[in-house]
Scaffold this active site. Structure first.
Site, PDB file in Angstrom:
ATOM      1  CG  ASN A   1       1.135  -5.198   9.761  1.00  0.00           C
ATOM      2  OD1 ASN A   1       0.871  -6.197   9.081  1.00  0.00           O
ATOM      3  ND2 ASN A   1       0.217  -4.301  10.108  1.00  0.00           N
ATOM      4  CD1 TRP A   2       6.590  -7.283   5.831  1.00  0.00           C
ATOM      5  CD2 TRP A   2       6.482  -9.445   5.277  1.00  0.00           C
ATOM      6  NE1 TRP A   2       7.867  -7.779   5.838  1.00  0.00           N
ATOM      7  CE2 TRP A   2       7.828  -9.107   5.501  1.00  0.00           C
ATOM      8  CE3 TRP A   2       6.163 -10.763   4.913  1.00  0.00           C
ATOM      9  CZ2 TRP A   2       8.864 -10.038   5.371  1.00  0.00           C
ATOM     10  CZ3 TRP A   2       7.189 -11.696   4.791  1.00  0.00           C
ATOM     11  CH2 TRP A   2       8.526 -11.326   5.014  1.00  0.00           C
ATOM     12  CE  LYS A   3      -0.102  -1.859   7.511  1.00  0.00           C
ATOM     13  NZ  LYS A   3      -0.644  -0.511   7.549  1.00  0.00           N
TER      14      LYS A   3
ATOM     15  CG  HIS B   1      -3.752  -3.461  11.961  1.00  0.00           C
ATOM     16  ND1 HIS B   1      -4.304  -2.544  11.092  1.00  0.00           N
ATOM     17  CD2 HIS B   1      -2.441  -3.140  12.083  1.00  0.00           C
ATOM     18  CE1 HIS B   1      -3.344  -1.703  10.698  1.00  0.00           C
ATOM     19  NE2 HIS B   1      -2.208  -2.051  11.287  1.00  0.00           N
TER      20      HIS B   1
ATOM     21  CD  GLU C   1      -4.166  -1.266   7.562  1.00  0.00           C
ATOM     22  OE1 GLU C   1      -3.750  -2.418   7.343  1.00  0.00           O
ATOM     23  OE2 GLU C   1      -3.433  -0.259   7.524  1.00  0.00           O
TER      24      GLU C   1
ATOM     25  CD  GLU D   1      -0.220  -0.234  14.376  1.00  0.00           C
ATOM     26  OE1 GLU D   1       0.881  -0.201  13.815  1.00  0.00           O
ATOM     27  OE2 GLU D   1      -1.216  -0.775  13.879  1.00  0.00           O
TER      28      GLU D   1
ATOM     29  N   GLY E   1       0.520   5.109   8.002  1.00  0.00           N
ATOM     30  CA  GLY E   1       0.710   5.457   6.594  1.00  0.00           C
ATOM     31  C   GLY E   1       0.729   6.957   6.342  1.00  0.00           C
TER      32      GLY E   1
ATOM     33  CB  SER F   1       4.350   7.126   9.894  1.00  0.00           C
ATOM     34  OG  SER F   1       3.194   7.110   9.086  1.00  0.00           O
TER      35      SER F   1
ATOM     36  N   GLY G   1       4.862  -0.903   9.396  1.00  0.00           N
ATOM     37  CA  GLY G   1       4.210  -1.317   8.156  1.00  0.00           C
ATOM     38  C   GLY G   1       5.103  -1.047   6.958  1.00  0.00           C
TER      39      GLY G   1
HETATM   40  P1  PGA Z   1       2.838   2.133   8.711  1.00  0.00           P
HETATM   41  O1  PGA Z   1       1.826   0.986   9.216  1.00  0.00           O
HETATM   42  O2  PGA Z   1       4.154   1.876   9.391  1.00  0.00           O
HETATM   43  O3  PGA Z   1       2.903   1.957   7.212  1.00  0.00           O
HETATM   44  O4  PGA Z   1       2.258   3.439   9.127  1.00  0.00           O
HETATM   45  C1  PGA Z   1       1.835   0.535  10.534  1.00  0.00           C
HETATM   46  C2  PGA Z   1       0.706  -0.433  10.753  1.00  0.00           C
HETATM   47  O5  PGA Z   1      -0.406  -0.218  10.223  1.00  0.00           O
HETATM   48  O6  PGA Z   1       0.875  -1.454  11.462  1.00  0.00           O
END
Ligand code: PGA
Length: 258
Positions: free
Chosen positions: A20-22, A105, A107, A177, A183, A222, A243
């Protein structure tokens, strides 16, 4: 009731690893990444998928053509087409090579106010348009600490998948998640496994054993090259949504090689 896992019951299932490159990577950077990744593709024992930002999808799919790396989007409009300024439709995405889409997601829920109902409409749209939906769910720290994790996850799944049949869910992927882990610091493999088992049992209760067993349930939050192995050893963790550790190609290759 303990049911069998996706891994045990389906012959030769590979782990599913989604990057997931966001909001990272231009189309040029995406092209460069996918070319480097593809040079390792044959030796990678997993189904690798990349959720790219809209503007990098075309370049990423071109670079991935002829490889087994799948390219997807991180969001999609619930509408087919029409006067929806700023929205991107499933048909537009399919034409530039999108095979799957991340939906719901945390976010998007938290920063862009997506509700279970909007997410349900997007899942339905993805199913209708033949794009594989990856439904993201997860609890807050407060919900976990008050013992509500299982309840929150099943409620999110119920609301986001309402009205869909087991036939509709044939290509569904669930990404668990925990919001507190994104993160920050990953859930322990045991805590993640317990949540995955709750999800699988709910799928079984609602859509039957076949759906429960064929739906990959990924862990996200993470994940890195050091912790992936222990996570994937758990019977109900079928892959990972990654991510931060998916942004550097060497790190990501190390992660997917386990
Ligand atoms: P992260 O993000 O691996 O940086 O914790 C995962 C995600 O939000 O999909």
């Amino acid at each position: 009731m303990i049911i069998g896992s996706y891994k045990k019951n389906m012959v030769e299932k590979k782990a599913v690893i989604i990057a997931n490159w966001k909001m990272h990577k231009t189309s040029r950077e995406a092209d460069d990444f996918v070319r480097k990744l593809a040079s390792h593709a044959r030796s990678i024992p997993a189904q690798v998928m990349i959720a790219a930002p809209f503007t990098a999808i075309a370049a990423a799919s071109m670079a991935a053509s002829g490889t087994n790396v799948l390219i997807g989007a991180q969001n999609m409009s619930p509408f087919a087409e029409g006067p929806y300024t700023g929205e991107v439709s499933a048909r537009m995405l399919r034409e530039i090579g999108v095979r799957f889409v991340l939906l719901g997601h945390s976010e998007r829920r938290r920063l862009f106010f997506e509700t279970n109902e909007t997410i349900r409409q997007k899942v339905e749209r993805a199913v209708v348009e033949g794009i594989q939906p990856v439904l993201c769910i997860g609890e807050t720290l407060e919900e976990r600490e008050s013992g509500k994790t299982g309840q929150v996850l099943t409620e999110q799944m119920r609301a986001c998948l309402e009205g869909l049949s087991s036939e509709d869910l044939r290509t569904l992927v669930i990404a668990y998640e925990p919001i507190w882990a994104i993160g920050k610091v990953a859930a322990t493999p045991e805590a993640a496994e317990a949540a995955h088992l709750d999800c699988r049992q709910f799928l079984q209760e609602k859509w039957g054993e076949e759906t429960a067993l064929q739906t990959p349930i990924l862990y996200g939050g993470s994940v890195n090259p050091k912790n992936i192995k222990e996570l994937l050893k758990q019977p109900n963790i079928d892959g990972a949504l990654v991510g931060h550790a998916s942004l550097d190609v060497e790190t990501f290759v190390q992660l997917i090689k386990g």
